[in-house]
Design an enzyme around this catalytic site. Sequence first.
Site, PDB file in Angstrom:
ATOM      1  N   GLU A 157       0.813  -1.210   0.000  1.00 18.46           N
ATOM      2  CA  GLU A 157       0.000   0.000   0.000  1.00 18.46           C
ATOM      3  C   GLU A 157       0.854   1.272   0.000  1.00 18.46           C
ATOM      4  O   GLU A 157       0.345   2.355   0.274  1.00 18.46           O
ATOM      5  CB  GLU A 157      -0.948  -0.024   1.196  1.00 18.46           C
ATOM      6  CG  GLU A 157      -1.946  -1.172   1.109  1.00 18.46           C
ATOM      7  CD  GLU A 157      -2.966  -1.190   2.233  1.00 18.46           C
ATOM      8  OE1 GLU A 157      -4.157  -1.301   1.927  1.00 18.46           O
ATOM      9  OE2 GLU A 157      -2.568  -1.104   3.402  1.00 18.46           O
ATOM     10  N   TYR A 204     -10.189  19.799  16.597  1.00 12.63           N
ATOM     11  CA  TYR A 204      -9.017  20.129  15.787  1.00 12.63           C
ATOM     12  C   TYR A 204      -8.618  18.987  14.864  1.00 12.63           C
ATOM     13  O   TYR A 204      -8.558  19.149  13.643  1.00 12.63           O
ATOM     14  CB  TYR A 204      -7.837  20.493  16.689  1.00 12.63           C
ATOM     15  CG  TYR A 204      -6.594  20.843  15.899  1.00 12.63           C
ATOM     16  CD1 TYR A 204      -6.482  22.072  15.261  1.00 12.63           C
ATOM     17  CD2 TYR A 204      -5.553  19.929  15.772  1.00 12.63           C
ATOM     18  CE1 TYR A 204      -5.354  22.385  14.508  1.00 12.63           C
ATOM     19  CE2 TYR A 204      -4.423  20.234  15.036  1.00 12.63           C
ATOM     20  CZ  TYR A 204      -4.332  21.466  14.398  1.00 12.63           C
ATOM     21  OH  TYR A 204      -3.223  21.765  13.659  1.00 12.63           O
TER      22      TYR A 204
END
Length: 216
Positions: free
Chosen positions: A73, A118
């Site tokens: 990957e 955040y």
Amino acid sequence: MNRLELIKELQQTGSFMMNNQLAWGTAGNISARLDNNDFYVSASGTYLGELEYDDFSLCSTDGLVEGKKPSKEFKMHQGIYEQRPEINAVLHASPFYSTLIACSDIDLPNNYFVEAMYYLEKVVRIPYKHPGSVDLAEVVTEHAKEGNVMLLENHGVIVYDVSLKEARMALQTLEYTAKMHITALKNGVNMQGLSNETVHDFIHHSGYKPLRNWGK
């Protein structure tokens, strides 16, 4: 940071993920940028909790440079680094609660508490593509600028940030929030999330951390 220091922090990150149930078995892969074009990624079949110095492959936009065969990957990591020059670390794993949400139609809230506001400001859902496939790498690359957290449907998650430290914090926040949300749903707890206006004000005016530029 030199090569030895970078690999040491990658090793520490792998151990952190295993010790905090953010990864399991040989599932998942992690990387960190060495320079503008090169990055270290965990090699194919490695166990993140016990990474050795030679368990990393040095890759670039041209492919493998040196070391073992990289995780299949690695092209997802490569695509994110190409699209987001400020990003220096990519963590791909399948922590239980986050992956549960990725395998369901449940939305992940980002308005419960400070860190969630955040780190989970923008979460991107990626439709299922076979792990390690060119199709998956292409769709991840295509959406890399839309957020710093990806839910890979029926697969796992990807978190990326300006440093390994920030990426670790984001991944832990993701899993903590997912666990909180699933636990609340299971027990019928009525969560009182903050308003969109409050979230926006916090992100833009609190000074908690730098504003994201989302690759723009």
